[in-house]
Design an enzyme around this catalytic site. Sequence first.
Site, PDB file in Angstrom:
ATOM      1  N   VAL A 140      -4.979   1.342  10.359  1.00 18.56           N
ATOM      2  CA  VAL A 140      -5.849   1.678   9.239  1.00 18.56           C
ATOM      3  C   VAL A 140      -5.462   3.049   8.690  1.00 18.56           C
ATOM      4  CG1 VAL A 140      -7.627   2.713  10.721  1.00 18.56           C
ATOM      5  CG2 VAL A 140      -8.266   1.791   8.492  1.00 18.56           C
ATOM      6  N   CYS A 176      -3.111  -3.280  -2.265  1.00 21.32           N
ATOM      7  CA  CYS A 176      -3.457  -4.434  -1.421  1.00 21.32           C
ATOM      8  C   CYS A 176      -3.501  -5.737  -2.223  1.00 21.32           C
ATOM      9  CB  CYS A 176      -4.771  -4.193  -0.692  1.00 21.32           C
ATOM     10  SG  CYS A 176      -4.730  -2.702   0.346  1.00 21.32           S
ATOM     11  N   THR A 221       0.849  -1.185   0.000  1.00 18.19           N
ATOM     12  CA  THR A 221       0.000   0.000   0.000  1.00 18.19           C
ATOM     13  C   THR A 221       0.883   1.232   0.000  1.00 18.19           C
ATOM     14  OG1 THR A 221      -1.997   0.994   0.948  1.00 18.19           O
ATOM     15  CG2 THR A 221      -0.288   0.309   2.499  1.00 18.19           C
ATOM     16  N   GLY A 225      -4.216  -2.991   7.748  1.00 22.14           N
ATOM     17  CA  GLY A 225      -3.209  -4.033   7.931  1.00 22.14           C
ATOM     18  C   GLY A 225      -2.759  -4.021   9.377  1.00 22.14           C
TER      19      GLY A 225
END
Length: 234
Positions: A181, A198, A83, A169
């Site tokens: 988050v 992701c 990410t 995650g």
Amino acid sequence: MTIAADQGPPIPPLLRPLGRVPYEPTVDAMKAFTAGRGPETPDEIWIVEHPPVFTQGLAGKSEHLLDAGDVPVVQTNRGGQVTYHGPGQVVAYPLVDLRRQGIYVKEFVFRLEDAVLRTLADFDVTGHRVPGAPGIYVKLADPFGHAALGNDRPASDPFQGLGKIAALGVKVSNHCTYHGVALNVAMDLQPFERINPCGYAGLKTVALATLGVVADWATVADVLGRHLGARFTR
């Protein structure tokens, strides 16, 4: 599912707004906090913003990082794939003792997502969960509508018509959580085009600003922090 927890007066987690901080030292600080905490250590929620960085989770595959360019790539020990973090994104790290909360990891993730859903609702945006894909999504054609996604989404493209607005995650060590988050507020989304967010090729990423919501980082950070605190008050 919950497990038995000691009863007592409500104790909210300590909310720490830390501002813009580099990613790697923040992860090191979370590790140190988690390793050093004891049964009576208060839970904390760190609210931060990071300079540009790609982070690769434990299950991360190199093929999902398409073109890092001049953005650093950091291998990290959270769950999930690759990410991006950058200015204009609120990142929340709940440092929570699950045993003391009386919950398991699945419930912890549910509460994280619930806090994001409630935050979006405060800005009149309807967020959605997608089964098997942690995080929160919005309908691109109608982000303010209240209709549910339904259970008939095409298996070939479960993200059809959706954009991801929050990524999740986490890491659990000795029943204590860290990582957390990330909610996109008003940020440069171009780096997300240089990864499969992701692990999902072609998944569109959105922010509150791209949906037409005018809200500054500090306001959204405060709202998300309050909702997370309410979810983890014991």
